[in-house]
Design an enzyme around this catalytic site. Sequence first.
Site, PDB file in Angstrom:
ATOM      1  N   TYR B 140       0.846  -1.195   0.000  1.00 32.18           N
ATOM      2  CA  TYR B 140       0.000   0.000   0.000  1.00 32.18           C
ATOM      3  C   TYR B 140       0.881   1.244   0.000  1.00 32.18           C
ATOM      4  CZ  TYR B 140      -3.901  -3.127   0.945  1.00 32.18           C
ATOM      5  OH  TYR B 140      -4.847  -4.120   0.837  1.00 32.18           O
ATOM      6  N   ASN B 163     -11.793  -0.167  -5.972  1.00 28.05           N
ATOM      7  CA  ASN B 163     -11.368  -0.396  -7.360  1.00 28.05           C
ATOM      8  C   ASN B 163     -12.547  -0.893  -8.205  1.00 28.05           C
ATOM      9  OD1 ASN B 163     -10.114  -1.167  -9.726  1.00 28.05           O
ATOM     10  ND2 ASN B 163      -9.063  -2.946  -8.837  1.00 28.05           N
ATOM     11  N   CYS B 171      -5.539  -5.088  -8.034  1.00 28.24           N
ATOM     12  CA  CYS B 171      -5.417  -4.628  -6.655  1.00 28.24           C
ATOM     13  C   CYS B 171      -5.092  -5.805  -5.729  1.00 28.24           C
ATOM     14  CB  CYS B 171      -6.679  -3.909  -6.208  1.00 28.24           C
ATOM     15  SG  CYS B 171      -8.178  -4.844  -6.424  1.00 28.24           S
ATOM     16  N   HIS B 172      -5.277  -7.043  -6.222  1.00 19.03           N
ATOM     17  CA  HIS B 172      -4.922  -8.201  -5.387  1.00 19.03           C
ATOM     18  C   HIS B 172      -3.407  -8.312  -5.202  1.00 19.03           C
ATOM     19  CE1 HIS B 172      -5.003  -9.618  -9.606  1.00 19.03           C
ATOM     20  NE2 HIS B 172      -3.993 -10.399  -9.253  1.00 19.03           N
ATOM     21  N   GLU B 198      -1.344 -16.783  -9.886  1.00 18.66           N
ATOM     22  CA  GLU B 198      -0.204 -16.109 -10.504  1.00 18.66           C
ATOM     23  C   GLU B 198       1.129 -16.657  -9.975  1.00 18.66           C
ATOM     24  OE1 GLU B 198      -0.629 -11.870 -10.283  1.00 18.66           O
ATOM     25  OE2 GLU B 198      -2.621 -11.894 -11.196  1.00 18.66           O
TER      26      GLU B 198
END
Lengths: 159, 204
Positions: B140, B163, B171-172, B198
Amino acid sequence: MRLPPFQALVDAHAVELHRFLVGYLGPDDAEDCLQETLISALRAYPRLNHGENLRAWLYTIARRKATDVGRGRRRLPRTRPLADLEPAAEPSVGPHVPADDGLWTSVRLLPDKQRAAVVHRFVLDLDYRSIGERMGISEEAARQNVSEGLRRLRKEMDR
Amino acid sequence: MSELERRLARGGDGPAPDADRLSAALRQRAAAEGLLDVAYASMDSPLGELLVAVTPRGLVRVAYVQEATEAVLEDLANRVSPRVLRAPERTDEVRDELEEYFAGARRGFDTPIDWSLVRGFAVGVLQATARVPFGQVTTYRDVAGAAGSPRAARAAGNALGSNPIPIVVPCHRVLHAGGGLGGYTGGLERKRFLLRLEGAGPIG
């Protein structure tokens, strides 16, 4: 100012608008007219000042579009040679249309308000208050338009 | 009811219009006349049903719907344009990209983004987030810094929390500086799923 997503209007009103137009205009032109009505509404939609009575607004547009179609229709025969008119004398409508011994032709020749009121009352089975709301007239005016329309139709049918 | 009234009542008889054909014709004309401001469709995903919405400028919204489709559409009508129509074919490109992503066949999104739902500080935060590569994570504090206010980690968290385009604006991939998972609009389970997908390591 809050307007619902246009799709919500289509989902809520398109089927009933189509039934209205089948009664008001006839089955052949109803679908095209519905399409014109929705495009016209979509074009004007963001400029509306409020989201109240959107249904009445849609019916106003539908009647205007239907009147345009009617005008186009009435002009048509005069520009055609007589021979071309003959096939049209045979009813070209599908089997789902109830037998018509001139009743619907008479309905479509009623003054616009009576015609709309009669279709709302009988085809859509609405009470006078709802008819008034959709046509932007009083309940009493809706009742008068229906009864005057019926009176004329009876006279036509008795001839 | 008189005979005349009975006959009038049958006047609307006949098949209802073919809803699919009607809608297809409507949105085709709407698009041709530049009246299709917001086109949307839903899709299935491993994270549940998603709603995607595009404008002529690009992808404007991805939502985890969970029964709240109506609220999402009303919000689009209020904040983008009330000319909102269900138009699956307009969203095909982005839905294909999302499917490829979930299948492990895509690492980045090519679809253009329409940022109209994002205001103020959040623009910088989300645009910085959009640059974090597949499989990597940031904090952040770092995205706040990239947006010009390194001390505004909490404000950055709020921006990420609202978002409008999750998954595509990733945003993850933003975590607490101490390594904690932080929050997520769709719930932490979904954040974990995306990070695992991912290969971002065993987190949280």
